[in-house]
Motif scaffolding. Structure first.
Motif, PDB file in Angstrom:
ATOM      1  N   PRO A   1       8.727-107.717  65.639  1.00  0.00           N
ATOM      2  CA  PRO A   1       7.965-109.034  65.405  1.00  0.00           C
ATOM      3  C   PRO A   1       9.391-109.963  65.627  1.00  0.00           C
ATOM      4  CG  PRO A   1       8.407-107.879  63.324  1.00  0.00           C
ATOM      5  CD  PRO A   1       8.569-106.720  64.430  1.00  0.00           C
ATOM      6  N   ASN A   2      10.578-109.397  66.117  1.00  0.00           N
ATOM      7  CA  ASN A   2      11.665-110.258  66.068  1.00  0.00           C
ATOM      8  C   ASN A   2      11.997-110.924  67.256  1.00  0.00           C
ATOM      9  OD1 ASN A   2      12.306-107.433  66.632  1.00  0.00           O
ATOM     10  ND2 ASN A   2      14.344-108.160  66.761  1.00  0.00           N
ATOM     11  N   LEU A   3      11.102-110.249  68.454  1.00  0.00           N
ATOM     12  CA  LEU A   3      11.407-110.361  69.801  1.00  0.00           C
ATOM     13  C   LEU A   3      10.460-111.740  70.243  1.00  0.00           C
ATOM     14  CD1 LEU A   3      12.042-107.301  71.539  1.00  0.00           C
ATOM     15  CD2 LEU A   3      13.489-108.586  70.425  1.00  0.00           C
ATOM     16  N   GLN A   4      10.576-112.794  69.742  1.00  0.00           N
ATOM     17  CA  GLN A   4       9.729-113.996  69.910  1.00  0.00           C
ATOM     18  C   GLN A   4      10.337-115.311  69.271  1.00  0.00           C
ATOM     19  OE1 GLN A   4       7.467-115.503  67.647  1.00  0.00           O
ATOM     20  NE2 GLN A   4       8.510-114.143  65.819  1.00  0.00           N
ATOM     21  N   TYR A   5      10.037-116.398  69.305  1.00  0.00           N
ATOM     22  CA  TYR A   5      10.428-117.458  68.650  1.00  0.00           C
ATOM     23  C   TYR A   5       9.391-118.354  68.636  1.00  0.00           C
ATOM     24  CZ  TYR A   5      13.344-121.749  67.931  1.00  0.00           C
ATOM     25  OH  TYR A   5      13.716-122.837  67.248  1.00  0.00           O
ATOM     26  N   HIS A   6       9.039-118.697  67.443  1.00  0.00           N
ATOM     27  CA  HIS A   6       7.856-119.531  66.982  1.00  0.00           C
ATOM     28  C   HIS A   6       6.569-119.064  67.898  1.00  0.00           C
ATOM     29  CE1 HIS A   6      10.588-122.914  65.327  1.00  0.00           C
ATOM     30  NE2 HIS A   6      10.691-121.522  64.641  1.00  0.00           N
ATOM     31  N   GLY A   7       6.235-117.897  67.917  1.00  0.00           N
ATOM     32  CA  GLY A   7       5.045-117.327  68.663  1.00  0.00           C
ATOM     33  C   GLY A   7       5.278-117.043  70.250  1.00  0.00           C
ATOM     34  N   GLU A   8       6.477-117.647  70.836  1.00  0.00           N
ATOM     35  CA  GLU A   8       6.579-117.483  72.158  1.00  0.00           C
ATOM     36  C   GLU A   8       7.597-116.254  72.296  1.00  0.00           C
ATOM     37  OE1 GLU A   8       6.650-117.555  76.209  1.00  0.00           O
ATOM     38  OE2 GLU A   8       5.320-119.082  75.020  1.00  0.00           O
ATOM     39  N   PRO A   9       6.878-115.011  73.209  1.00  0.00           N
ATOM     40  CA  PRO A   9       7.484-113.845  73.198  1.00  0.00           C
ATOM     41  C   PRO A   9       8.640-114.031  74.146  1.00  0.00           C
ATOM     42  CG  PRO A   9       5.368-113.854  74.300  1.00  0.00           C
ATOM     43  CD  PRO A   9       5.473-115.061  73.578  1.00  0.00           C
TER      44      PRO A   9
ATOM     45  N   ARG B   1      17.319 -99.311  67.440  1.00  0.00           N
ATOM     46  CA  ARG B   1      17.784 -99.690  66.285  1.00  0.00           C
ATOM     47  C   ARG B   1      18.288-101.199  66.085  1.00  0.00           C
ATOM     48  NH1 ARG B   1      22.623 -96.473  64.699  1.00  0.00           N
ATOM     49  NH2 ARG B   1      23.689 -98.566  65.764  1.00  0.00           N
ATOM     50  N   ASP B   2      19.451-101.347  66.929  1.00  0.00           N
ATOM     51  CA  ASP B   2      20.045-102.605  67.022  1.00  0.00           C
ATOM     52  C   ASP B   2      18.909-103.693  67.513  1.00  0.00           C
ATOM     53  OD1 ASP B   2      22.154-101.600  65.703  1.00  0.00           O
ATOM     54  OD2 ASP B   2      23.440-101.400  67.539  1.00  0.00           O
ATOM     55  N   LEU B   3      18.312-103.278  68.582  1.00  0.00           N
ATOM     56  CA  LEU B   3      17.274-104.267  68.904  1.00  0.00           C
ATOM     57  C   LEU B   3      16.269-104.883  67.998  1.00  0.00           C
ATOM     58  CD1 LEU B   3      16.377-105.841  71.728  1.00  0.00           C
ATOM     59  CD2 LEU B   3      14.512-103.747  71.988  1.00  0.00           C
ATOM     60  N   HIS B   4      15.928-103.965  67.009  1.00  0.00           N
ATOM     61  CA  HIS B   4      15.125-104.294  65.902  1.00  0.00           C
ATOM     62  C   HIS B   4      15.873-105.570  64.893  1.00  0.00           C
ATOM     63  CE1 HIS B   4      11.597-101.771  65.739  1.00  0.00           C
ATOM     64  NE2 HIS B   4      12.318-100.870  66.167  1.00  0.00           N
ATOM     65  N   ALA B   5      16.995-105.447  65.074  1.00  0.00           N
ATOM     66  CA  ALA B   5      17.748-106.423  64.201  1.00  0.00           C
ATOM     67  C   ALA B   5      18.243-107.788  64.842  1.00  0.00           C
ATOM     68  CB  ALA B   5      19.123-105.860  63.749  1.00  0.00           C
ATOM     69  N   VAL B   6      17.928-107.780  66.342  1.00  0.00           N
ATOM     70  CA  VAL B   6      18.310-109.001  66.935  1.00  0.00           C
ATOM     71  C   VAL B   6      17.496-110.181  66.557  1.00  0.00           C
ATOM     72  CG1 VAL B   6      18.159-110.272  69.185  1.00  0.00           C
ATOM     73  CG2 VAL B   6      18.900-107.823  69.072  1.00  0.00           C
ATOM     74  N   GLU B   7      17.959-111.629  66.241  1.00  0.00           N
ATOM     75  CA  GLU B   7      17.486-112.710  66.006  1.00  0.00           C
ATOM     76  C   GLU B   7      17.242-113.710  67.167  1.00  0.00           C
ATOM     77  OE1 GLU B   7      17.749-116.379  62.785  1.00  0.00           O
ATOM     78  OE2 GLU B   7      18.990-114.850  62.646  1.00  0.00           O
ATOM     79  N   ILE B   8      16.180-114.153  67.609  1.00  0.00           N
ATOM     80  CA  ILE B   8      16.017-115.060  68.758  1.00  0.00           C
ATOM     81  C   ILE B   8      16.062-116.418  68.030  1.00  0.00           C
ATOM     82  CG2 ILE B   8      14.669-115.843  70.777  1.00  0.00           C
ATOM     83  CD1 ILE B   8      15.887-112.809  70.878  1.00  0.00           C
ATOM     84  N   ARG B   9      17.048-117.289  68.525  1.00  0.00           N
ATOM     85  CA  ARG B   9      17.194-118.421  67.985  1.00  0.00           C
ATOM     86  C   ARG B   9      16.847-119.610  68.793  1.00  0.00           C
ATOM     87  NH1 ARG B   9      21.738-115.387  66.413  1.00  0.00           N
ATOM     88  NH2 ARG B   9      22.030-115.318  64.312  1.00  0.00           N
ATOM     89  N   GLN B  10      16.313-119.389  69.983  1.00  0.00           N
ATOM     90  CA  GLN B  10      15.781-120.386  70.732  1.00  0.00           C
ATOM     91  C   GLN B  10      14.631-120.036  71.478  1.00  0.00           C
ATOM     92  OE1 GLN B  10      19.463-120.973  73.011  1.00  0.00           O
ATOM     93  NE2 GLN B  10      18.793-119.328  74.575  1.00  0.00           N
ATOM     94  N   ALA B  11      13.789-120.969  72.166  1.00  0.00           N
ATOM     95  CA  ALA B  11      12.431-120.516  72.880  1.00  0.00           C
ATOM     96  C   ALA B  11      12.972-119.862  74.210  1.00  0.00           C
ATOM     97  CB  ALA B  11      11.459-121.647  73.235  1.00  0.00           C
TER      98      ALA B  11
END
Length: 393
Positions: A127-135, A186-196
């Motif tokens: 679910p982290n590999l998106q930003y405000h619904g934009e994947p 594992r690390d990809l799960h922890a990534v935070e996308i901070r921009q569209a």
């Protein structure tokens, strides 16, 4: 500002690439053409290795169908022994253009679509590999607009922030010892996308590694065998390796990091190796130049701009597309850098010219010197064109 493209977080493939001032540094040369283009290349190579810390260089050129290879200098300080056609070089982030080529082929074969959500090709929830619904979509990986970090694990980015520190190769080796695909996910799960995704350039080797996983998924083959099979069949490019065997490892170029007088270790292996672990000979890279210059559907697709950042800079399938240069015309280029080598590839349709240049030293001034050498060589070719001279050897 460092210009190590495997690790660069800057917008352009090199912070110097658009600067005409490069011609004032290193290989300035005369624009007057010579009878022999091979002699021009030899002269440029000889001048390049006169720069501080540079030990040797190899240059491969394809000009209007004619191929030229020149090797100059000694691989190790105090030990006579120039590079040869058999020398296996680490080409760093030039590896990304090969990944882009495979992606272009996959698109043309309709195995995937550029607008596919990358999570379609991942097991488990991200679910982290998106930003405000934009994947994050495949096109975002190829254009460095995904918002993914430069490297995973993220602590590698801290080490690389001071690339020229002599401790950097040792610390990178420690970080990537035992770091494989499971650790990457594992690390990809922890990534935070901070921009569209799709808006801002942020160089990401992580994105290239993820692209390699997607290719493995759609072709049901491991990335290295997929890559080697494609380039051998489509580009007559042999000898390319990500994981060399014992005999091949013995031919791997010795190289130097920064100002360290002692040769350093190879770039540690990344989970797929797609972003910076390819090794190739200069003759192999010459065949890649031929393939790029010949065009064809896959090359044409890979050179297609996926995002335009300004009127002079776009990104294709990992290719940097530069326009607005009166000397070079529209061209396609990439820098490659690992702790013990740096290289460039330039594809210049204006002159039907391809250039691959590599050195076995990697420091903060290496890219600057190499760009100056390449600019000089392009000036020599442009002068030759102006006088109607051919590509005589």
């Amino acid at each position: 500002m460092q210009a190590i493209s495997l690790f660069s977080g800057n917008r352009c493939f090199s912070c110097f690439v658009f600067s005409i001032a490069l011609l004032a540094t290193g290989c300035t040369g005369s624009p007057v053409p010579t009878r022999d283009l091979g002699a021009d290349i030899d002269e440029v190579a000889a001048t390049l290795i006169e720069q501080p810390l540079l030990h040797s260089t190899s240059i491969g050129v394809v000009y209007r169908g004619e191929a030229f290879i020149r090797h100059r200098g000694d691989m190790e300080t105090g030990k006579p022994g120039p590079p040869t056609d058999a020398t296996l070089y680490e080409i760093g982030s030039l590896s990304k253009t090969l990944t882009g080529t495979l992606m272009a082929n996959a698109v043309l074969e309709r195995r995937l679509d550029l607008d596919d959500d990358v999570r379609r090709y991942l097991q488990g929830d991200y679910p982290n590999l998106q930003y405000h619904g934009e994947p994050i979509r495949i096109r975002h990986l190829l254009s460095h607009t995904s918002g993914l970090p430069n490297m995973l694990p993220e602590r590698a980015n801290t080490v690389l922030a001071d690339f020229t520190d002599q401790r950097t190769p040792r610390e990178l080796n420690a970080i990537y010892a035992g770091y494989g695909k499971a650790e990457f996910f594992r690390d990809l799960h922890a990534v935070e996308i901070r921009q569209a995704p799709g808006k801002d350039y942020a160089y990401s080797s992580t994105g290239t590694e993820l692209a390699a996983h997607i290719l493995e998924t759609v072709y049901k083959r491991d990335y290295e065998s997929l890559l080697r099979g494609f380039v051998q069949e489509s580009a007559a490019m042999t000898g390319l390796r990500i994981r060399p065997n014992e005999e091949e490892a013995a031919r791997l170029a010795v190289g130097y990091h920064s100002d360290n007088p002692v040769p350093t270790t190879p770039m540690p292996l990344l989970p797929w190796g797609a972003s910076g672990n390819v090794k190739a000979t200069v003759p192999g890279m010459v065949e890649y130049l031929r393939f790029q210059l010949a065009g064809g559907p896959v090359v044409t697709e890979s050179h297609r701009a996926l995002v335009e950042f300004d009127p002079e800079f776009s990104i294709g399938y990992f290719w940097n597309i530069v326009s607005g240069d009166r000397l070079k015309g529209v061209y396609y280029a990439h820098h490659g850098g690992v702790p013990r080598s740096q290289c460039y590839i330039y594809i210049l349709p204006k002159y039907d010219l391809g250039i691959f240049a590599i050195t076995n030293q990697s420091g903060d001034q290496t890219a600057h010197a190499m760009e100056a050498a390449i600019d000089t060589l392009v000036k020599r070719v442009a002068a030759r064109e102006a006088t109607g001279q051919g590509a005589s050897r």
